[in-house]
Write a protein that holds these residues in place. Sequence first.
Motif, PDB file in Angstrom:
ATOM      1  N   TRP A 109       0.969  -0.983  -0.529  1.00 32.07           N
ATOM      2  CA  TRP A 109      -0.012  -0.234   0.474  1.00 32.07           C
ATOM      3  C   TRP A 109       0.761   0.879   0.024  1.00 32.07           C
ATOM      4  CZ3 TRP A 109       0.365   3.942   3.573  1.00 32.07           C
ATOM      5  CH2 TRP A 109       0.880   3.558   5.553  1.00 32.07           C
ATOM      6  N   VAL A 110       1.474   1.454   1.218  1.00 29.97           N
ATOM      7  CA  VAL A 110       2.593   2.195   0.280  1.00 29.97           C
ATOM      8  C   VAL A 110       3.359   2.844  -0.845  1.00 29.97           C
ATOM      9  CG1 VAL A 110       4.801   3.636   1.650  1.00 29.97           C
ATOM     10  CG2 VAL A 110       3.905   1.654   2.964  1.00 29.97           C
TER      11      VAL A 110
ATOM     12  N   THR B 238       1.007   6.725   9.075  1.00 31.45           N
ATOM     13  CA  THR B 238       0.322   6.541   7.269  1.00 31.45           C
ATOM     14  C   THR B 238       1.523   7.879   6.546  1.00 31.45           C
ATOM     15  OG1 THR B 238      -0.870   6.283   7.764  1.00 31.45           O
ATOM     16  CG2 THR B 238      -1.074   7.134   5.854  1.00 31.45           C
ATOM     17  N   PRO B 239       1.034   8.787   6.855  1.00 36.45           N
ATOM     18  CA  PRO B 239       2.879   9.788   5.600  1.00 36.45           C
ATOM     19  C   PRO B 239       4.545   9.667   5.653  1.00 36.45           C
ATOM     20  CG  PRO B 239       1.356  11.053   7.606  1.00 36.45           C
ATOM     21  CD  PRO B 239       0.650   9.656   7.489  1.00 36.45           C
TER      22      PRO B 239
ATOM     23  N   ILE C 219      -4.390  14.977  -1.522  1.00 34.90           N
ATOM     24  CA  ILE C 219      -4.616  12.879  -1.465  1.00 34.90           C
ATOM     25  C   ILE C 219      -5.184  12.551   0.267  1.00 34.90           C
ATOM     26  CG2 ILE C 219      -4.163  10.432  -1.943  1.00 34.90           C
ATOM     27  CD1 ILE C 219      -2.621  11.802  -4.429  1.00 34.90           C
ATOM     28  N   GLY C 220      -6.427  12.506   0.492  1.00 38.58           N
ATOM     29  CA  GLY C 220      -7.022  12.296   2.030  1.00 38.58           C
ATOM     30  C   GLY C 220      -7.238  10.539   1.945  1.00 38.58           C
ATOM     31  N   PRO C 221      -6.368  10.134   2.463  1.00 35.44           N
ATOM     32  CA  PRO C 221      -6.680   8.213   2.630  1.00 35.44           C
ATOM     33  C   PRO C 221      -7.395   8.137   4.113  1.00 35.44           C
ATOM     34  CG  PRO C 221      -4.432   8.623   3.314  1.00 35.44           C
ATOM     35  CD  PRO C 221      -4.932   9.389   2.201  1.00 35.44           C
ATOM     36  N   MET C 222      -8.183   7.840   4.527  1.00 41.86           N
ATOM     37  CA  MET C 222      -9.080   7.110   5.530  1.00 41.86           C
ATOM     38  C   MET C 222      -8.599   6.671   6.428  1.00 41.86           C
ATOM     39  SD  MET C 222     -13.152   6.005   6.441  1.00 41.86           S
ATOM     40  CE  MET C 222     -12.534   4.146   6.206  1.00 41.86           C
TER      41      MET C 222
ATOM     42  N   ARG D 117      -0.387  -2.860   7.946  1.00 36.79           N
ATOM     43  CA  ARG D 117      -2.158  -2.850   7.134  1.00 36.79           C
ATOM     44  C   ARG D 117      -1.700  -1.885   6.580  1.00 36.79           C
ATOM     45  NH1 ARG D 117      -1.703  -7.664   8.604  1.00 36.79           N
ATOM     46  NH2 ARG D 117      -2.354  -8.304  10.760  1.00 36.79           N
ATOM     47  N   ARG D 118      -2.365  -2.277   6.312  1.00 35.64           N
ATOM     48  CA  ARG D 118      -3.324  -0.479   4.756  1.00 35.64           C
ATOM     49  C   ARG D 118      -3.918   0.572   6.116  1.00 35.64           C
ATOM     50  NH1 ARG D 118      -5.725  -4.626   1.765  1.00 35.64           N
ATOM     51  NH2 ARG D 118      -6.871  -3.815   2.125  1.00 35.64           N
TER      52      ARG D 118
END
Length: 583
Positions: free
Chosen positions: A13-14, A64-65, A317-320, A361-362
């Motif tokens: 995912w990264v 995450t970022p 871009i904004g993943p939850m 984990r995503r």
Amino acid sequence: MPTVAQSSTETDWVSRFADDVIAESERRAPDAAKSPAEAPVVVVASGLSPSGPIHLGNLREVMTPHLVADEIRRRGYTVRHLISWDDYDRYRKVPNGVPGVDESWNEHIGRPLTSVPAPVGSAYPNWAEHFKAAMTAALDELGVEYDGISQTEQYTSGVYREQVLHAMKHRADIDAILEQYRTKKAPGKKSQKPLDEAEVEAAEGSGAAAEDDGTGSTGYFPYKPYCGGCGKDFTVVTAYDDDSTELTYTCSACAFSETVRLSEFNRGKLVWKVDWPMRWAYEGVVFEPSGVDHSSPGSSFQVGGQIVSIFDGVQPIGPMYAFVGISGMAKMSSSKGGVPTPADALKIMEPQLLRWLYARRRPNQSFKIAFDQEIQRLYDEWDKLEAKVADGSALPADAAAHSRAARTAAGELPRTARPLPYRTLASVVDVTAGHEDQTLRILGELDPANPVTSLDEVRPRLDRAENWITTQVPADQRTLVREEPDTELLASLDDEGRESLRLLVEGLDTHWSLDGLTTLVYGVPKVMAGLAPDAKPTPELKVAQRSFFALLYTLLVSRETGPRLPTLLLAVGADRVRKLLAA
């Protein structure tokens, strides 16, 4: 609005996010050089509020970022990871369970976090700095590279002055966007879900319900002053003139009122749903995740996607990301206090393991961090992954997660030179109560052909295991070796029981290593059943082994379970084992 495509079949995912972030960055600057070294700086962002202990759920906002930024750095791009410390937010409530804090801190509700006293005994000048300090130290240990921005400094120094004036000038446009999401009460029906606190501040606290004054203003003001009398934000803007920037407000807490020129006034901030998109535009943020609570319809991220255009910006871009839990605990809340922080986790696990939990984990997958016995299984899983990576048998996604956990673009994180199994180290320090000479003796006997000669070889993992045993394992689950034999139990054994103990005791000298004792304790029941020591287990044999193990535990530690028997035997020592098992 830019989005990130996610697939359940993606291998890493990264990398997928990194691809999308680079593409979005290039889309925003189509005339810029396309080579990584010459491309514009890629900006990713996180936001943390030091309103109380910054917990492991908040860490996902950073990790995450960070992981995405680190992957982009590995590809040769220059990346700026902003961590915006929301230390100019209001102090909302007194968290539970914070040492050095009592009900007297209620007096400070409504003031900026940097204007609230630190807990009693703190070495830091205010509430915000106190809670930022532990997180800063943890991020350093985790290898997170970032630029920290204090929102107190940004607002009080006038950095955002033009943005504030712009928001006030376009307050009717902002109000029109917010109006789409304000909860309406249908006739004869109970109220729907109430507005969140930030929107209440924006809509009601600044007089959004006022009549149109004929100047194009609806009476809504997206700016909240801190009172010049009491320093709190129980203020209502009653008038504002775009030309002169004169702003008048009153305070409901102390009745203070004043008129100021907003072009010269720095004691206040934009309300949250305007503040966040303003920063996206100001900093040129390309990537910033948001929690589930910020990603639902009408929430901050969704509304911000419209408001950002007022500042001539683009929504990142904004993943939850999903919530992070703790084994046996409910959803974490920093305002309630008493929840584990990254600093707490790093006392019982190495940075690599903690990074791995977030990397594998995503973002939209929830997971739990173990402070209980599960940590031993997690370490076993990590060690198996390390072995697979070393021999090249790891799956691509697993190898990628391992790489992101073990190192950053700047290099490999410090690691334990000789990473013995965590459960073994925990068992040894449990039995020895941390006595270093005894610990070294036992660890030196685990593998006589390649003995541990210094505890430094097994640090820092040894220290993490000791901290886990002493701080997380209840006293009634600690291992206490008997001082004297259980003569009553020994006398009650039948011939088969006595013979099994004799076989074990006779085999100690020739099997005195971790692997040897493993063979011995599993082999005795096999021999008693007339089988070879290396015979494959059967269901009946497994029952006999469990019964034998329970007998050994009872005779050694007075209960039917405990640390792995081979480790326990090494820890107790051959002579003492003989004494306690002499039937």
